[in-house]
Design a protein around this motif. Structure first.
Motif, mmCIF file in Angstrom:
data_model
loop_
_atom_site.group_PDB
_atom_site.id
_atom_site.type_symbol
_atom_site.label_atom_id
_atom_site.label_comp_id
_atom_site.label_asym_id
_atom_site.label_seq_id
_atom_site.Cartn_x
_atom_site.Cartn_y
_atom_site.Cartn_z
ATOM 1 N N MET A 88 -2.905 -44.330 -54.922
ATOM 2 C CA MET A 88 -2.103 -43.620 -53.650
ATOM 3 C C MET A 88 -1.486 -42.225 -54.012
ATOM 4 N N ILE A 89 -1.533 -41.489 -52.965
ATOM 5 C CA ILE A 89 -1.060 -40.242 -53.219
ATOM 6 C C ILE A 89 0.529 -40.157 -53.170
ATOM 7 N N LEU A 90 1.142 -39.244 -53.451
ATOM 8 C CA LEU A 90 2.622 -39.105 -53.538
ATOM 9 C C LEU A 90 3.153 -39.851 -52.309
ATOM 10 N N GLN A 91 4.241 -40.685 -52.426
ATOM 11 C CA GLN A 91 4.779 -41.446 -51.318
ATOM 12 C C GLN A 91 6.366 -41.536 -51.457
ATOM 13 N N ARG A 92 7.023 -41.238 -50.396
ATOM 14 C CA ARG A 92 8.268 -41.375 -50.175
ATOM 15 C C ARG A 92 8.680 -42.743 -49.912
ATOM 16 N N TYR A 93 9.287 -43.326 -50.881
ATOM 17 C CA TYR A 93 9.964 -44.618 -50.556
ATOM 18 C C TYR A 93 11.140 -45.086 -51.211
ATOM 19 N N GLU A 106 17.012 -41.701 -52.186
ATOM 20 C CA GLU A 106 15.565 -41.152 -51.845
ATOM 21 C C GLU A 106 14.935 -41.285 -53.019
ATOM 22 N N ARG A 107 13.954 -41.639 -52.891
ATOM 23 C CA ARG A 107 12.767 -41.683 -54.250
ATOM 24 C C ARG A 107 11.353 -41.510 -53.731
ATOM 25 N N TYR A 108 10.597 -40.681 -54.624
ATOM 26 C CA TYR A 108 9.250 -40.433 -54.653
ATOM 27 C C TYR A 108 8.478 -41.000 -55.540
ATOM 28 N N TRP A 109 7.398 -41.604 -55.272
ATOM 29 C CA TRP A 109 6.633 -42.450 -56.155
ATOM 30 C C TRP A 109 5.003 -41.938 -56.070
ATOM 31 N N SER A 110 4.401 -42.141 -57.406
ATOM 32 C CA SER A 110 2.839 -42.133 -57.154
ATOM 33 C C SER A 110 2.388 -43.384 -57.727
ATOM 34 N N PRO A 111 1.940 -44.174 -56.948
ATOM 35 C CA PRO A 111 1.553 -45.720 -57.306
ATOM 36 C C PRO A 111 -0.021 -45.778 -57.451
ATOM 37 N N VAL A 112 -0.391 -46.630 -58.361
ATOM 38 C CA VAL A 112 -1.788 -47.088 -58.587
ATOM 39 C C VAL A 112 -1.673 -48.550 -58.788
ATOM 40 N N ASP A 132 7.394 -42.226 -61.321
ATOM 41 C CA ASP A 132 8.564 -41.870 -60.445
ATOM 42 C C ASP A 132 8.529 -40.267 -60.438
ATOM 43 N N ALA A 133 8.090 -39.807 -59.160
ATOM 44 C CA ALA A 133 7.989 -38.309 -59.083
ATOM 45 C C ALA A 133 9.217 -37.765 -58.375
ATOM 46 N N THR A 134 10.483 -38.465 -58.497
ATOM 47 C CA THR A 134 11.600 -37.823 -57.542
ATOM 48 C C THR A 134 12.097 -36.590 -58.132
ATOM 49 N N ALA A 135 12.094 -36.731 -59.591
ATOM 50 C CA ALA A 135 12.709 -35.485 -60.353
ATOM 51 C C ALA A 135 11.792 -34.157 -60.240
ATOM 52 N N TYR A 136 10.168 -34.620 -60.169
ATOM 53 C CA TYR A 136 9.612 -33.575 -60.198
ATOM 54 C C TYR A 136 9.627 -32.546 -58.606
ATOM 55 N N VAL A 137 9.844 -33.816 -57.556
ATOM 56 C CA VAL A 137 9.979 -32.957 -56.183
ATOM 57 C C VAL A 137 11.391 -32.200 -56.211
#
Length: 421
Positions: A88-93, A106-112, A132-137
């Protein structure tokens, strides 16, 4: 998860993996999670194991546009349907903060999501790997220079990257991938429908004690050009043929239909299999996409107990005698259709059979496997046929497919005809 193998403790290994991992059953209930997953979600094992993922991490009620949970569910369903991993691409979940009434974070994730297959080949578990891509965003929002493109497309006024713009780019990519996925699925469905429509449906199967099977290739773009046909010639005679067009997709299915129809007509008027294949070779030379097609045809005479056959580069039919001895009918094999610069007459051979024997015709998808000699596949087929020879044709067909792993899907089509003589 405590199973040991040799000196490796796989439970400890799974728990020590630094990448956050959870394991879900087919109903999306947690059955396991490693320490990294617990830490990144702020949950304990007791709060996860045995609970439904969407009960533990429900939709943020304060975000009317929240689609992360829905996208994750769609990904899980694709894994169950295809038996393949889904990235999956970057998801806000957003997820609930630990503690009651603590609100959502608020969290952003990159799932497989990766399937675990059971013994029957179906998906039994799903491994959910998340980054967890939250810090990156958040860092990108504060330091735009690392993401700004040459035209400043990602950079908002004042040097700040708008969160909505960053997420919109991810959403645009996601929607593009979804359009591609749907287009591939449509092509597969159209080609498969076309292929089935052109395969014979009114055949003398029960009269001739025969069974047929067709297994399409696994994957959206892998529909190929396999075909089969059975026709009555007289009360004591009938003909059977199997063929395989080179290529995939709609073009291969279309060429298959034209060649099958031409051979079906030739089978009714030609004086034997060799003459029928000679006529088909002439026709194939005028048909784009027919080059190197393989085909085999047999005439079966139930009065004289003879099999007359000819092959244009196809895998040889297999005859299993009542005592379990199997032989390949390979004494009349020639080059594939249109392979010579000029058409030439085809060879033909005749053999006898004992009533109670079993004859099978098939395409290469049944026996060919990557990194394995074709002889290995033929031996596997021969042993399976001998083992099940006393069953009826329907049962033999089902057992052959099972023994050769066709029920788990392959990268190539496979056609199979089973005839009890």
């Amino acid at each position: 998860m405590g199973k040991m193998s040799g000196d490796i403790d796989y439970a400890a290994l799974f728990d020590a993996v630094p990448t956050p991992l959870s394991v879900l059953d087919r109903d999306f209930v947690f059955v396991e999670a490693n320490q990294a997953y617990l830490e990144i979600t702020g949950r304990t094992r007791d709060e996860l194991i045995g609970h439904h993922l969407f009960d533990v991490f429900p939709v943020n009620p304060d975000d009317p546009n929240a689609d992360g949970p829905g996208n994750l569910l769609a990904s899980f369903r694709r894994v169950l349907e295809t038996g393949k991993p889904d990235t999956m691409i970057l998801q806000r979940y957003d997820i609930p903060r630990p503690g009651s009434d603590a609100g959502y974070e608020e969290r952003y994730w990159s799932p497989v999501n990766t399937p675990v297959l059971g013994e029957d080949g179906s998906v039994s578990l799903i491994v959910n790997r998340v980054e967890d891509a939250t810090a990156y965003v958040r860092d990108s929002l504060s330091h735009p220079t690392g993401l700004a493109d040459a035209g400043g497309g990602l950079q908002a006024a004042g040097g700040k990257i708008a969160e909505s713009e960053l997420y919109a780019r991810a959403r645009e990519l996601y929607e593009h991938n979804e359009r591609l996925r749907r287009a591939h699925a449509r092509e597969h469905e159209v080609a498969l429908t076309l292929q089935k429509a052109m395969l014979p449906t009114h055949m003398p199967l029960e009269l001739r004690n025969a069974a047929v099977r067709y297994r399409p290739a696994q994957g959206s773009l892998n529909v190929c050009g396999d075909w089969y046909d059975i026709i009555n010639l007289s009360e004591d005679r009938f003909a059977v043929a199997v063929g395989d067009v080179v290529g995939r997709g709609l073009e291969a299915a279309s060429v298959m239909g034209q060649l099958r129809s031409a051979l079906s007509a030739a089978m009714r008027v030609a004086d034997g299999p060799a003459q029928a294949l000679y006529g088909l070779d002439l026709y194939a030379r005028s048909l784009d996409g027919a080059l190197a097609t393989t085909a085999v045809k047999l005439d079966i005479d139930t009065h004289t107990h003879t099999l007359t056959y000819s092959s244009a580069g196809h895998l040889p039919p297999m005859l299993c005698h009542p005592d379990g001895y199997t032989e390949l009918l390979d004494q009349a094999t020639d080059v594939p259709l249109a392979a010579r610069s000029r058409p030439s007459h085809r060879p033909q051979a005749i053999t006898t059979y004992v009533p109670g024997s079993t004859l099978i015709l098939y395409t290469d998808g049944l026996v060919e496997r990557r990194e394995e000699s074709i002889d290995v596949g033929l031996k596997r087929l021969s042993e399976s046929l001998a083992r099940h020879r006393d069953l009826g044709p329907e049962e033999i067909a089902d057992n052959l497919l099972e023994d050769l792993g066709m029920n788990q899907g392959t990268a190539d089509d496979a056609a199979l005809v089973v005839i009890k003589l």
